[in-house]
Motif scaffolding. Sequence first.
Motif, PDB file in Angstrom:
ATOM      1  N   THR A  82      78.762 104.876  22.848  1.00 27.43           N
ATOM      2  CA  THR A  82      78.901 106.331  22.783  1.00 27.43           C
ATOM      3  C   THR A  82      80.204 106.713  22.115  1.00 27.43           C
ATOM      4  O   THR A  82      81.288 106.272  22.529  1.00 27.43           O
ATOM      5  N   ALA A  83      80.108 107.507  21.064  1.00 25.44           N
ATOM      6  CA  ALA A  83      81.281 107.901  20.288  1.00 25.44           C
ATOM      7  C   ALA A  83      80.858 108.848  19.174  1.00 25.44           C
ATOM      8  O   ALA A  83      79.662 109.002  18.900  1.00 25.44           O
ATOM      9  N   VAL A  84      81.845 109.435  18.543  1.00 29.20           N
ATOM     10  CA  VAL A  84      81.616 110.113  17.270  1.00 29.20           C
ATOM     11  C   VAL A  84      81.772 109.071  16.172  1.00 29.20           C
ATOM     12  O   VAL A  84      82.781 108.361  16.130  1.00 29.20           O
ATOM     13  N   TYR A  85      80.782 108.963  15.320  1.00 22.17           N
ATOM     14  CA  TYR A  85      80.779 107.969  14.258  1.00 22.17           C
ATOM     15  C   TYR A  85      81.128 108.650  12.933  1.00 22.17           C
ATOM     16  O   TYR A  85      80.565 109.701  12.582  1.00 22.17           O
ATOM     17  N   TYR A  86      82.055 108.028  12.219  1.00 22.18           N
ATOM     18  CA  TYR A  86      82.529 108.550  10.944  1.00 22.18           C
ATOM     19  C   TYR A  86      82.251 107.542   9.828  1.00 22.18           C
ATOM     20  O   TYR A  86      82.388 106.342  10.036  1.00 22.18           O
ATOM     21  N   CYS A  87      81.894 108.049   8.657  1.00 21.70           N
ATOM     22  CA  CYS A  87      81.844 107.195   7.486  1.00 21.70           C
ATOM     23  C   CYS A  87      83.059 107.501   6.619  1.00 21.70           C
ATOM     24  O   CYS A  87      83.604 108.600   6.657  1.00 21.70           O
ATOM     25  N   ALA A  88      83.456 106.501   5.855  1.00 20.32           N
ATOM     26  CA  ALA A  88      84.655 106.630   5.044  1.00 20.32           C
ATOM     27  C   ALA A  88      84.527 105.761   3.804  1.00 20.32           C
ATOM     28  O   ALA A  88      83.750 104.794   3.794  1.00 20.32           O
ATOM     29  N   ALA A  89      85.285 106.095   2.772  1.00 21.14           N
ATOM     30  CA  ALA A  89      85.212 105.356   1.516  1.00 21.14           C
ATOM     31  C   ALA A  89      86.605 105.001   1.013  1.00 21.14           C
ATOM     32  O   ALA A  89      87.564 105.755   1.219  1.00 21.14           O
ATOM     33  N   ARG A  90      86.693 103.862   0.373  1.00 21.10           N
ATOM     34  CA  ARG A  90      87.942 103.406  -0.231  1.00 21.10           C
ATOM     35  C   ARG A  90      87.590 102.579  -1.460  1.00 21.10           C
ATOM     36  O   ARG A  90      86.471 102.058  -1.571  1.00 21.10           O
ATOM     37  N   PRO A  91      88.541 102.453  -2.390  1.00 22.45           N
ATOM     38  CA  PRO A  91      88.232 101.703  -3.623  1.00 22.45           C
ATOM     39  C   PRO A  91      87.990 100.226  -3.383  1.00 22.45           C
ATOM     40  O   PRO A  91      88.772  99.569  -2.699  1.00 22.45           O
ATOM     41  N   VAL A  92      86.903  99.752  -3.920  1.00 24.27           N
ATOM     42  CA  VAL A  92      86.564  98.343  -4.128  1.00 24.27           C
ATOM     43  C   VAL A  92      86.344  97.531  -2.854  1.00 24.27           C
ATOM     44  O   VAL A  92      85.225  97.183  -2.518  1.00 24.27           O
ATOM     45  N   THR A  93      87.432  97.182  -2.170  1.00 28.95           N
ATOM     46  CA  THR A  93      87.317  96.187  -1.099  1.00 28.95           C
ATOM     47  C   THR A  93      87.157  96.836   0.267  1.00 28.95           C
ATOM     48  O   THR A  93      87.615  97.942   0.508  1.00 28.95           O
ATOM     49  N   ILE A  94      86.526  96.118   1.166  1.00 31.30           N
ATOM     50  CA  ILE A  94      86.365  96.611   2.525  1.00 31.30           C
ATOM     51  C   ILE A  94      87.633  96.346   3.318  1.00 31.30           C
ATOM     52  O   ILE A  94      88.419  95.459   2.987  1.00 31.30           O
ATOM     53  N   SER A  95      87.804  97.117   4.361  1.00 35.64           N
ATOM     54  CA  SER A  95      88.961  96.961   5.226  1.00 35.64           C
ATOM     55  C   SER A  95      88.604  97.450   6.615  1.00 35.64           C
ATOM     56  O   SER A  95      87.840  98.414   6.755  1.00 35.64           O
ATOM     57  N   PRO A  96      89.129  96.828   7.656  1.00 33.01           N
ATOM     58  CA  PRO A  96      88.910  97.325   9.009  1.00 33.01           C
ATOM     59  C   PRO A  96      89.927  98.391   9.422  1.00 33.01           C
ATOM     60  O   PRO A  96      89.877  98.894  10.550  1.00 33.01           O
ATOM     61  N   MET A  97      90.839  98.743   8.513  1.00 32.97           N
ATOM     62  CA  MET A  97      91.916  99.673   8.838  1.00 32.97           C
ATOM     63  C   MET A  97      91.549 101.082   8.385  1.00 32.97           C
ATOM     64  O   MET A  97      91.391 101.341   7.190  1.00 32.97           O
ATOM     65  N   ALA A  98      91.462 101.991   9.334  1.00 31.05           N
ATOM     66  CA  ALA A  98      91.109 103.366   9.005  1.00 31.05           C
ATOM     67  C   ALA A  98      92.101 104.001   8.032  1.00 31.05           C
ATOM     68  O   ALA A  98      91.726 104.807   7.186  1.00 31.05           O
ATOM     69  N   SER A  99      93.350 103.621   8.149  1.00 28.55           N
ATOM     70  CA  SER A  99      94.388 104.213   7.305  1.00 28.55           C
ATOM     71  C   SER A  99      94.224 103.873   5.835  1.00 28.55           C
ATOM     72  O   SER A  99      94.834 104.521   4.971  1.00 28.55           O
ATOM     73  N   GLU A 100      93.405 102.892   5.528  1.00 25.51           N
ATOM     74  CA  GLU A 100      93.232 102.470   4.140  1.00 25.51           C
ATOM     75  C   GLU A 100      92.041 103.147   3.459  1.00 25.51           C
ATOM     76  O   GLU A 100      91.755 102.842   2.305  1.00 25.51           O
ATOM     77  N   TYR A 101      91.396 104.071   4.144  1.00 18.50           N
ATOM     78  CA  TYR A 101      90.272 104.790   3.569  1.00 18.50           C
ATOM     79  C   TYR A 101      90.711 106.167   3.097  1.00 18.50           C
ATOM     80  O   TYR A 101      91.431 106.882   3.793  1.00 18.50           O
ATOM     81  N   ASN A 102      90.255 106.536   1.898  1.00 19.64           N
ATOM     82  CA  ASN A 102      90.710 107.766   1.268  1.00 19.64           C
ATOM     83  C   ASN A 102      89.854 108.989   1.605  1.00 19.64           C
ATOM     84  O   ASN A 102      90.343 110.114   1.631  1.00 19.64           O
ATOM     85  N   TYR A 103      88.571 108.757   1.793  1.00 18.39           N
ATOM     86  CA  TYR A 103      87.635 109.858   2.003  1.00 18.39           C
ATOM     87  C   TYR A 103      86.912 109.667   3.330  1.00 18.39           C
ATOM     88  O   TYR A 103      86.520 108.552   3.682  1.00 18.39           O
ATOM     89  N   TRP A 104      86.734 110.772   4.041  1.00 21.36           N
ATOM     90  CA  TRP A 104      86.104 110.728   5.358  1.00 21.36           C
ATOM     91  C   TRP A 104      85.021 111.793   5.484  1.00 21.36           C
ATOM     92  O   TRP A 104      85.174 112.919   4.989  1.00 21.36           O
ATOM     93  N   GLY A 105      83.955 111.422   6.187  1.00 22.71           N
ATOM     94  CA  GLY A 105      82.945 112.389   6.561  1.00 22.71           C
ATOM     95  C   GLY A 105      83.341 113.098   7.846  1.00 22.71           C
ATOM     96  O   GLY A 105      84.354 112.776   8.479  1.00 22.71           O
ATOM     97  N   GLN A 106      82.515 114.042   8.264  1.00 25.19           N
ATOM     98  CA  GLN A 106      82.866 114.894   9.395  1.00 25.19           C
ATOM     99  C   GLN A 106      82.525 114.284  10.755  1.00 25.19           C
ATOM    100  O   GLN A 106      83.001 114.785  11.753  1.00 25.19           O
ATOM    101  N   GLY A 107      81.745 113.250  10.784  1.00 30.77           N
ATOM    102  CA  GLY A 107      81.407 112.610  12.052  1.00 30.77           C
ATOM    103  C   GLY A 107      80.070 113.069  12.598  1.00 30.77           C
ATOM    104  O   GLY A 107      79.672 114.223  12.418  1.00 30.77           O
ATOM    105  N   THR A 108      79.404 112.164  13.281  1.00 23.00           N
ATOM    106  CA  THR A 108      78.143 112.476  13.945  1.00 23.00           C
ATOM    107  C   THR A 108      78.167 111.823  15.324  1.00 23.00           C
ATOM    108  O   THR A 108      78.579 110.679  15.473  1.00 23.00           O
ATOM    109  N   LEU A 109      77.758 112.559  16.331  1.00 20.98           N
ATOM    110  CA  LEU A 109      77.882 112.117  17.712  1.00 20.98           C
ATOM    111  C   LEU A 109      76.695 111.258  18.128  1.00 20.98           C
ATOM    112  O   LEU A 109      75.535 111.641  17.951  1.00 20.98           O
TER     113      LEU A 109
END
Length: 122
Positions: A90-117
Motif C-alpha cells: 500500500t502506497a502512492v506509486y510514482y513513475c519517473a524518467a532519467r536519461p539512459v541508465t536505470i537507478s534506484p535513487m529517486a534523486s537521479e530522476y529528472n521527470y516525475w508523474g503525479q502518483g497513483t494510490l
Amino acid sequence: VQLQASGGGSVQAGGSLRLSCAASGRTFSGYAMGWFRQAPGKEREFVAAITWSGSSIRYADSVKGRFTISRDNAKNTRYLQMNSLKPEDTAVYYCAARPVTISPMASEYNYWGQGTLVTVSS
C-alpha cells in the motif's frame, strides 16, 4: 513534459493491479523509466526500473517475483504489473524518467508523474 501514472485502486491481498505511465510533451527516446512508491509516514522507495531498450531491468528485493515492469515504446508508455499484492505494498506509486541508465535513487530522476494510490487490504 508530463508523466501520467494511472491504474491504482483498492484490492485485497493476493490480488493484482497494472499501473501505467504515459509520457507526453516530448519524446523519451533513450530514457530509462522507474517506479517508486511512498507509504504514509515513510520515505519514497525504489520499486523497479527499465531502460528504453528493455535490456536492463532492476527490481527492489521486496517486489522480485511479484512485480513485472515492461514497456511499449510505440505508445511511450511503461507498465508495472503487480501480482500477489500484500498490505505492505500500500502506497502512492510514482513513475519517473532519467536519461539512459536505470537507478534506484529517486534523486537521479529528472521527470516525475503525479502518483497513483494503491491500497491493499488484508
